[in-house]
Design an enzyme around this catalytic site. Sequence first.
Site, PDB file in Angstrom:
ATOM      1  N   LEU B 230       0.812  -1.220   0.000  1.00  0.00           N
ATOM      2  CA  LEU B 230       0.000   0.000   0.000  1.00  0.00           C
ATOM      3  C   LEU B 230       0.848   1.275   0.000  1.00  0.00           C
ATOM      4  O   LEU B 230       1.742   1.431   0.818  1.00  0.00           O
ATOM      5  CB  LEU B 230      -0.902  -0.020   1.246  1.00  0.00           C
ATOM      6  CG  LEU B 230      -1.838   1.177   1.410  1.00  0.00           C
ATOM      7  CD1 LEU B 230      -2.805   1.275   0.249  1.00  0.00           C
ATOM      8  CD2 LEU B 230      -2.562   1.078   2.727  1.00  0.00           C
ATOM      9  N   ASP B 231       0.512   2.201  -0.866  1.00  0.00           N
ATOM     10  CA  ASP B 231       1.205   3.486  -0.945  1.00  0.00           C
ATOM     11  C   ASP B 231       2.699   3.351  -1.228  1.00  0.00           C
ATOM     12  O   ASP B 231       3.487   4.225  -0.891  1.00  0.00           O
ATOM     13  CB  ASP B 231       1.020   4.318   0.342  1.00  0.00           C
ATOM     14  CG  ASP B 231      -0.434   4.703   0.573  1.00  0.00           C
ATOM     15  OD1 ASP B 231      -1.230   4.584  -0.370  1.00  0.00           O
ATOM     16  OD2 ASP B 231      -0.750   5.119   1.689  1.00  0.00           O
TER      17      ASP B 231
END
Lengths: 288, 288, 288, 288
Positions: B230-231
């Site tokens: 994520l990210d």
Amino acid sequence: MAINEDLWIFTAQCPSRLGTVDVVTRALAETENYVVAMNSYDDRATKSFSIRVELRPLKGEDSLERFRSIFGDRAAPFDMQWELTSPDHRPRVAILVSKFDHCLNDLLYRFRKGELAMDIPLIVSNHPDLKPLADWHGIPYFHLPITAETKPQQETELWRLIREYRCELVVLARYMQVLSPELAARLDGRAINIHHSLLPGFKGAKPYHQAWEKGVKLVGATAHYVNDDLDEGPIITQGVQPVDHGHYPEDLVAKGQDIESQTLARAVRYHIEKRVFLHGNRTVVFPD
Amino acid sequence: MAINEDLWIFTAQCPSRLGTVDVVTRALAETENYVVAMNSYDDRATKSFSIRVELRPLKGEDSLERFRSIFGDRAAPFDMQWELTSPDHRPRVAILVSKFDHCLNDLLYRFRKGELAMDIPLIVSNHPDLKPLADWHGIPYFHLPITAETKPQQETELWRLIREYRCELVVLARYMQVLSPELAARLDGRAINIHHSLLPGFKGAKPYHQAWEKGVKLVGATAHYVNDDLDEGPIITQGVQPVDHGHYPEDLVAKGQDIESQTLARAVRYHIEKRVFLHGNRTVVFPD
Amino acid sequence: MAINEDLWIFTAQCPSRLGTVDVVTRALAETENYVVAMNSYDDRATKSFSIRVELRPLKGEDSLERFRSIFGDRAAPFDMQWELTSPDHRPRVAILVSKFDHCLNDLLYRFRKGELAMDIPLIVSNHPDLKPLADWHGIPYFHLPITAETKPQQETELWRLIREYRCELVVLARYMQVLSPELAARLDGRAINIHHSLLPGFKGAKPYHQAWEKGVKLVGATAHYVNDDLDEGPIITQGVQPVDHGHYPEDLVAKGQDIESQTLARAVRYHIEKRVFLHGNRTVVFPD
Amino acid sequence: MAINEDLWIFTAQCPSRLGTVDVVTRALAETENYVVAMNSYDDRATKSFSIRVELRPLKGEDSLERFRSIFGDRAAPFDMQWELTSPDHRPRVAILVSKFDHCLNDLLYRFRKGELAMDIPLIVSNHPDLKPLADWHGIPYFHLPITAETKPQQETELWRLIREYRCELVVLARYMQVLSPELAARLDGRAINIHHSLLPGFKGAKPYHQAWEKGVKLVGATAHYVNDDLDEGPIITQGVQPVDHGHYPEDLVAKGQDIESQTLARAVRYHIEKRVFLHGNRTVVFPD
């Protein structure tokens, strides 16, 4: 582009024709010169081709020698002008100034901190004012005064100095003198001037005063090759900065010095890094 | 680069090796595909090669056909993945949204005025809110609600739609949902997300509130390929804008929408113009 | 400046004189109008004073009413023109267009997403082409064809519409027609035009072709108030963007649309947010 | 703002309260101090008020004296800290360095060309390396080596020098040492540090290597007041520049020097031009 690896630079230009890229890349591959980065552009307006390659000679000097020995013959049918530039090459640059010191100051600062990989064997001026600055940096300073009458002799002497010091580039860092068509022709493609406006707007004298009169909200500067048409030479790069109601003409003059200095320095860097290609009155520039 | 001439685009990438450029340019020259502009880069960190060529097939379809027929065999020893893209090609792009409309709005606007040469066969959302906007543009809108329990089924349906509509790119335009590792893997290199911070700063929720707490003077946005971390996916492009003491968190949220929209649109454009090359967790981008 | 709090805006301008700021701030303090942000500027060139205040009336309408009741008399000796603008005020703006849709498109987009706090009661054009776009947004579209002979009648009708729809601002979004001196005078300080060059460079027709001929590396746009001197009205804001060797005239036309749209939208926003002060041929602008 | 007219600067800050602007402008008007430009801001987050006025004393020293004589009493009820700064005031600034010379170089360059209106009575370093540069500019250089054991004594000596040379600002130009909480407290609001990342991203050591690992497309720098929380002091200004795939960590280190130098110089200029107001951990900055 990688900055900290010392790569050779191959550059070439010629009339547009099928196979221009191929003749370059094939010779590089055959001679084990490794292509790290490449840019090419074929301009349909001037029917011209430009290419710039950053390369690593896998077998060192041997790769380079082999390339040089085969490429000349192959490039000839394309009328290709080409150059192979060593990472150690430091072009010799003459700087011409008048009384303003901001562009000179900035060039010397960037030169000293290593941003501009060149040598500055001499500074020439029609005024004595900036000699202390040149002395401080240990660079010979030649004061060649100029009047309407002595201009031919002054330019003869200037040309002699440029040749004696084997300069391959001349930078007019707010020189404030118009070169004669003869000298401009001799320096064709090898002399960069900075004009303190976004040419072709505000040509001629006192561009900041003109800009203030018009109430513009942006002022700029233009770095261009000198040719025999004043303020009309091929543009290399332009810079701009916002101004507002609080800037009077004298403020614009002061504030404009920053953008003049930066724009000129960028043009010089592009030139010495072989990023600029001159085709008639137009340039192709591959920035980093 | 020329915008208004319809040029074919050749792109390729492979492990670093001597001759990668040459194998491309030689085949192009032999088949009379004229190189108008070229960029290549050989990355020593990932030991990978990327090349992008804008070309004009001098004999039209014949040139292209001849190129295709010879190049496959030549590229094979280099493990080269390559593509020849028509100026008429319009990639099919699925847009995923949640409730925020600014990125969708902006993409549809640029799409409509021709800045993004793509088709948008469908919009998918976990909320019904943006259906009117989709309707307005005549684009099918699929509402796929999602809960912790229904996530697997929702993603199955989402994946079915992407395949049914033959989308080659998925754009998460503030979708606000984390894709499962399985779906992320399926979309590897084909899904672009926008995060409303200068990653890796301010990861996670409410980045503008975090930014305000810290009193930063710049806020930004990051467009990146989705991966299962994520990210943390490979960054394509980032944008930034100044803020000052007068911007409270709710102002940053509002003001940040501009830079989010612009950054996402630029990433999508780079992707569909074949300017982005993905090597592991790193990208090579040739901007215009 | 805070965006998301609804503040009243006080603006005023008058000839330079000691006490101009004080007369404003004293009346605000006495009437319990809280100053949140303030900008003032006294221009020594035009001998003019400009002030803009964002304020919160601590006692609501009562504070405002008290201010209005006392300030008129106090401002009179300063020949001060002043205005108190509600956060709910939405100026009525007429948009004039010709055949190009990019500026209109952009204004409507920003209008729709709330970036421009105004109403658009009508769009007027000398061509029918953009009627569908106006229809799409539900805005009345008036087609007023124009020829050299019918210009006076067309302008009479245009002026009638502006008055009938009670517009306080007219935006020439690439209208391509020169207003007559009479109409320009009537709209003095209330009509904004976009010119597709960095005025005063490249005045007149086909500025991008002129720019390409000169090989410039920057193109721009200028938003200015209309006056009776074509392309010479007071400048509000200018925008610029880099171009390179790969941009042919038709590319500049396309690429320039972005900077035209952005520059015009910024000027319109500055105007409706009361950030622009007009003093003769000069402007004072307090940007955010 | 006008650059070339020598104006006095009035600055003040205090807790938010009705009448803060008025008390200032009234006293200025009564004492015939002419307001040329003014900015004020009332921050609802910190409940603080900041104001900066550029003014022309119409009766010269008499106007200033009268202002000083009446304003103290009037400001007291507001708990207002205020200052009246002469156009001739040149703050005395101590520069702290380690081995890197780019920020020092840049500050001295801007100082020498008059961009930074300050005096530099001394340079202090924990290494001897930059002494030649200081000598060249004729500035006393103090070498105060530091180890974990000698840190308290070194800071005692450093503090003694700052006081002996009556410095009102300390600039950490890549000093590479963390100040003790005691010294940080003593220098509260009077010491500016440059950190080579967009804080709070990439705190700590080797931020460019961290940035490269993440494949970011922008790198930046942060100038902030020093406090006792490392890399967390109130931010004054931040700068950013694009980087691409061709920049390896060592390139980022080199390229980042420019943005570090510019960002630090801007922060120093804002500080000495009295544009920065410190309220707890937040700043209000009125740029030019």
